[in-house]
Design a protein around this motif. Structure first.
Motif, mmCIF file in Angstrom:
data_model
loop_
_atom_site.group_PDB
_atom_site.id
_atom_site.type_symbol
_atom_site.label_atom_id
_atom_site.label_comp_id
_atom_site.label_asym_id
_atom_site.label_seq_id
_atom_site.Cartn_x
_atom_site.Cartn_y
_atom_site.Cartn_z
ATOM 1 N N LEU A 1 2.410 9.288 -5.366
ATOM 2 C CA LEU A 1 2.980 10.572 -4.953
ATOM 3 C C LEU A 1 4.030 11.038 -5.952
ATOM 4 O O LEU A 1 4.046 12.224 -6.359
ATOM 5 C CB LEU A 1 3.578 10.436 -3.551
ATOM 6 C CG LEU A 1 4.238 11.674 -2.970
ATOM 7 C CD1 LEU A 1 3.198 12.784 -2.742
ATOM 8 C CD2 LEU A 1 4.926 11.341 -1.668
ATOM 9 N N VAL A 2 4.897 10.119 -6.380
ATOM 10 C CA VAL A 2 5.935 10.455 -7.349
ATOM 11 C C VAL A 2 5.276 10.908 -8.647
ATOM 12 O O VAL A 2 5.687 11.909 -9.265
ATOM 13 C CB VAL A 2 6.881 9.255 -7.586
ATOM 14 C CG1 VAL A 2 7.760 9.462 -8.814
ATOM 15 C CG2 VAL A 2 7.724 9.000 -6.357
ATOM 16 N N GLU A 3 4.227 10.210 -9.026
ATOM 17 C CA GLU A 3 3.510 10.563 -10.247
ATOM 18 C C GLU A 3 2.889 11.964 -10.129
ATOM 19 O O GLU A 3 3.008 12.789 -11.045
ATOM 20 C CB GLU A 3 2.414 9.517 -10.480
ATOM 21 C CG GLU A 3 1.741 9.584 -11.827
ATOM 22 C CD GLU A 3 0.682 8.494 -11.955
ATOM 23 O OE1 GLU A 3 -0.460 8.835 -12.277
ATOM 24 O OE2 GLU A 3 1.006 7.307 -11.697
ATOM 25 N N LEU A 4 2.245 12.208 -8.992
ATOM 26 C CA LEU A 4 1.624 13.526 -8.778
ATOM 27 C C LEU A 4 2.670 14.647 -8.714
ATOM 28 O O LEU A 4 2.471 15.740 -9.265
ATOM 29 C CB LEU A 4 0.791 13.519 -7.501
ATOM 30 C CG LEU A 4 -0.516 12.734 -7.551
ATOM 31 C CD1 LEU A 4 -1.190 12.710 -6.183
ATOM 32 C CD2 LEU A 4 -1.454 13.315 -8.584
ATOM 33 N N VAL A 5 3.790 14.353 -8.024
ATOM 34 C CA VAL A 5 4.853 15.355 -7.916
ATOM 35 C C VAL A 5 5.416 15.645 -9.312
ATOM 36 O O VAL A 5 5.658 16.804 -9.681
ATOM 37 C CB VAL A 5 5.946 14.897 -6.930
ATOM 38 C CG1 VAL A 5 7.202 15.751 -7.046
ATOM 39 C CG2 VAL A 5 5.425 14.908 -5.517
ATOM 40 N N GLU B 1 0.844 -1.208 0.000
ATOM 41 C CA GLU B 1 0.000 0.000 0.000
ATOM 42 C C GLU B 1 0.875 1.253 0.000
ATOM 43 O O GLU B 1 0.630 2.215 -0.735
ATOM 44 C CB GLU B 1 -0.902 -0.026 1.241
ATOM 45 C CG GLU B 1 -2.064 0.934 1.188
ATOM 46 C CD GLU B 1 -2.973 0.761 2.407
ATOM 47 O OE1 GLU B 1 -3.595 1.765 2.770
ATOM 48 O OE2 GLU B 1 -3.054 -0.355 2.975
ATOM 49 N N LYS B 2 1.932 1.229 0.820
ATOM 50 C CA LYS B 2 2.860 2.356 0.892
ATOM 51 C C LYS B 2 3.535 2.561 -0.460
ATOM 52 O O LYS B 2 3.645 3.700 -0.953
ATOM 53 C CB LYS B 2 3.903 2.088 1.976
ATOM 54 C CG LYS B 2 4.992 3.135 2.057
ATOM 55 C CD LYS B 2 6.069 2.688 3.051
ATOM 56 C CE LYS B 2 7.348 3.435 2.770
ATOM 57 N NZ LYS B 2 8.470 2.877 3.467
ATOM 58 N N ALA B 3 3.986 1.432 -1.061
ATOM 59 C CA ALA B 3 4.655 1.524 -2.365
ATOM 60 C C ALA B 3 3.710 2.117 -3.401
ATOM 61 O O ALA B 3 4.119 2.951 -4.232
ATOM 62 C CB ALA B 3 5.152 0.153 -2.797
ATOM 63 N N MET B 4 2.434 1.721 -3.329
ATOM 64 C CA MET B 4 1.454 2.251 -4.268
ATOM 65 C C MET B 4 1.269 3.763 -4.046
ATOM 66 O O MET B 4 1.256 4.542 -5.016
ATOM 67 C CB MET B 4 0.116 1.534 -4.064
ATOM 68 C CG MET B 4 -0.922 1.862 -5.092
ATOM 69 S SD MET B 4 -2.425 0.899 -4.863
ATOM 70 C CE MET B 4 -3.089 1.645 -3.402
ATOM 71 N N PHE B 5 1.200 4.168 -2.763
ATOM 72 C CA PHE B 5 1.029 5.594 -2.480
ATOM 73 C C PHE B 5 2.279 6.381 -2.844
ATOM 74 O O PHE B 5 2.188 7.516 -3.360
ATOM 75 C CB PHE B 5 0.659 5.827 -1.007
ATOM 76 C CG PHE B 5 -0.768 5.497 -0.693
ATOM 77 C CD1 PHE B 5 -1.818 6.035 -1.436
ATOM 78 C CD2 PHE B 5 -1.083 4.640 0.360
ATOM 79 C CE1 PHE B 5 -3.134 5.730 -1.149
ATOM 80 C CE2 PHE B 5 -2.388 4.322 0.650
ATOM 81 C CZ PHE B 5 -3.423 4.865 -0.091
ATOM 82 N N VAL B 6 3.442 5.808 -2.626
ATOM 83 C CA VAL B 6 4.697 6.484 -2.985
ATOM 84 C C VAL B 6 4.749 6.660 -4.497
ATOM 85 O O VAL B 6 5.121 7.741 -4.990
ATOM 86 C CB VAL B 6 5.921 5.705 -2.444
ATOM 87 C CG1 VAL B 6 7.217 6.184 -3.088
ATOM 88 C CG2 VAL B 6 6.014 5.820 -0.934
#
Length: 169
Positions: free
Chosen positions: A142-146, A134-139
């Motif tokens: 996040l990287v995609e959004l950033v 789940e963390k990897a998916m959110f990271v």
């Protein structure tokens, strides 16, 4: 055992005396007496032979009984020696078996505890792995959004830069 001479010299039985008195004849009496004595001597000799054989049989039985008693005594001694030999082993074996049983009783709850802890560990590991995914998916999100945000900001910055260039001219 009486010899034949002793038998003949013994006082006459009442039966023989009666036969003598009936016949009355001294010659016949002597023959009859001699026959009676020889019959009596033969009878006594047979009785003595029977007694002698009886004693021989008794002696043989006593001898065999003595041998049997000796064999029984030897067997009892051997049995005692065998029991003495196996007794220490039995005690050691018994002590070891008791110790093994005690360790088995101690191992049973430890094994159950280990299984419980393994199960808890597996559940915790699964939860950890799931949270990590789940963390990897959110990271990655996040990287995609950033990255998108940076692109937008860059494109806006370029537009501003162009608009400043245009206004300055």
């Amino acid at each position: 055992m009486a010899t034949t001479r002793q038998i003949l010299e013994q006082p006459q039985s009442p039966y023989i005396q009666r036969i003598k008195s009936i016949n009355g004849s001294p010659m016949i009496d002597d023959k009859e007496e001699e026959l009676s004595r020889s019959a009596l001597a033969l009878f006594k000799a047979k009785e003595d032979e029977i007694e002698r054989r009886k004693m021989e049989v008794k002696d043989r039985v006593k001898t065999k009984l003595g041998l049997a008693e000796e064999a029984t005594r030897r067997l009892a001694e051997i049995r005692e020696e065998l029991e003495a030999l196996t007794d220490p082993m039995r005690k050691e074996i018994s002590a070891l078996r008791k110790r093994v049983d005690a360790i088995n009783r101690e191992l049973k709850p430890l094994g159950q505890s280990c299984q419980r802890k393994e199960k808890e560990f597996k559940e915790a590991l699964e939860a950890y792995n799931e949270k990590n995914k789940e963390k990897a998916m959110f990271v990655s999100k996040l990287v995609e959004l950033v990255t998108e945000s940076e692109k937008l900001r860059m494109s806006k910055l370029e537009e501003l830069s162009k608009s400043i260039d245009i206004s300055l001219r």
